[in-house]
Motif scaffolding. Structure first.
Motif: not given
Length: 416
Positions: A359-362, A388-392, A398-405
């Motif tokens: 994922f490019p946003w990690v 893990a950290l994500v940007a959004g 951000c919550r949705a992306r963390l769930a994917l990770v």
């Protein structure tokens, strides 16, 4: 024109003092911990590279060799600054500045941030809410506090250096067990243990940067989990920045600035303030540090503002230039960020996902175990299996992306 760097723990590779101070016209000296250098899998930098001289001290945390070595170096070099980014080094650096007459934070301004009792006393005097508390000199004081304020009660070191997290006692039976088996004061003259009333609600933190005595960049986040549940909570533990239009975010910013004013910090520093947000919508100060927070806080600030708070605070202390946009006004976040942590859990690690998440946003990803290793339950609040950290664009993204990770990692994790 020499700078002495005290570096207690963590990777030197991820704390690139040479890059941060590349335009400084003088030598850099380093004193670091031999044990923590080994834990990071790194070698002591060779002399003549980034550092003119570098030393690794055995038993760094308690050894007087650190101070003796620093004073020896001060006789040989024209040391103008002592810099330290980590909490265990703040008092040492302040004491050395006191002895050598150097600019920067001194002991009289570091103690209110390092001593939680002093923090609460100053905050109370400034009209900020804090939990009821008492520093303990004997078991009777702990029993009396529990009788006065009821359960739960929270135990911890008043200097905030305990790595095992707070000890929460929920009943008189747990208190009796604690007193019989684990109650220990380090000495009759310098007690370090304190007790606080339990504060319900979520734990928020405000992280930022002070330059010339003014907050130039700061933003709050909110933990989506109970901090003391690290030993039993094996699910995703999320920490999310608040949205720009969230009223709580702006209340937390003002609260943190009020606390900084009350404690009277140094002219230039990063800070990490922890604040409870209660079910009654009250803000209660938990603690505040005049340094960058731990557990990927540096990366969160970098994601949100595009600056490294530790780098910026050191450059400000040395009088080196900062980006103009950083000092002209209070900077607002460029984007939001979220952190995922999975705690260790009992089992033998058979496999972990290969490579980084696709994922490019990690913005940061780190696994703390390898196949073949055996885990026990988390022993302290930073005993991680994964971070893990994500940007959004906002908290929801951000919550949705963390769930994917989390889903991606757990799909590839195999435990015996």
């Amino acid at each position: 024109m020499t700078v002495l760097v005290l570096h207690h723990r963590g990777s030197l590779v991820s704390t690139p003092y040479g890059d941060w101070l590349a335009d400084y016209d003088g030598d850099l000296l380093l004193i670091t911990s031999r044990e923590h250098l080994a834990l990071a899998g790194e070698e002591l930098p060779a002399p003549g590279g980034v550092f003119a001289r570098a030393f690794a001290v055995e038993g760094y945390e308690t050894s007087g060799r650190v101070e003796a070595l620093a004073l020896d170096l001060a006789r040989e070099y024209d040391i103008r600054y002592v810099v330290a980014c980590q909490r265990q080094d703040l008092e040492r650096a302040a004491q050395l500045r006191d002895i050598l007459g150097l600019p920067g934070q001194r002991m009289d301004t570091v103690r209110p941030f390092r001593d939680k009792v002093a923090t609460k006393q100053r905050a109370e005097a400034a009209g900020l809410a804090v939990a009821a508390y008492r520093d303990l000199e004997c078991a009777a004081e702990l029993i009396g506090f529990a009788e006065e304020h009821g359960f739960p009660v929270v135990l911890g070191p008043r200097d905030g250096t305990g790595s095992a997290g707070p000890e929460i006692l929920y009943s008189a039976g747990q208190l009796d067990e604690y007193l019989a088996e684990r109650f220990d004061l380090p000495g009759p003259y310098l007690p370090d243990l304190m007790v606080e009333a339990f504060v319900p609600g979520s734990l928020c933190h405000v992280d930022g940067l002070v330059v010339d005595g003014r907050v130039v960049a700061a933003w709050p986040s909110e933990q989506q989990y109970a901090p003391a549940s690290f030993a039993t909570d094996t699910g995703p533990r999320l920490d999310l920045t608040l949205d720009l239009d969230d009223p709580l975010a702006h209340r937390l910013l003002k609260f943190a600035e009020h606390a900084l004013d009350a404690l009277g910090g140094p002219e230039h520093h990063a800070f990490h303030a922890e604040v409870f947000h209660t079910p009654d919508d009250e803000l209660v100060l938990h603690g505040i540090a005049c340094r960058t927070g731990g557990v990927t806080i540096r990366d969160t600030v970098r994601t949100v503002f595009g600056i490294d708070p530790s780098e910026a605070s050191i450059r400000a202390q040395l009088g080196l230039p900062l980006p103009a946009w950083l000092t002209e006004q209070h900077v607002m976040p460029r984007r939001m960020s979220g952190r995922l942590a999975l705690m260790k859990r009992p089992g033998r690690v058979v496999a972990v996902p290969e490579g980084a998440p696709p994922f490019p946003w990690v913005t940061r990803y780190q696994v703390f175990v390898t196949p073949g290793s055996t885990m026990a339950a988390a022993a302290h609040s930073s005993d991680f299996l994964l971070t893990a950290l994500v940007a959004g664009a906002d908290q929801a993204e951000c919550r949705a992306r963390l769930a994917l990770v989390a889903e991606w990692f757990l799909a590839g994790l195999v435990l015996a």
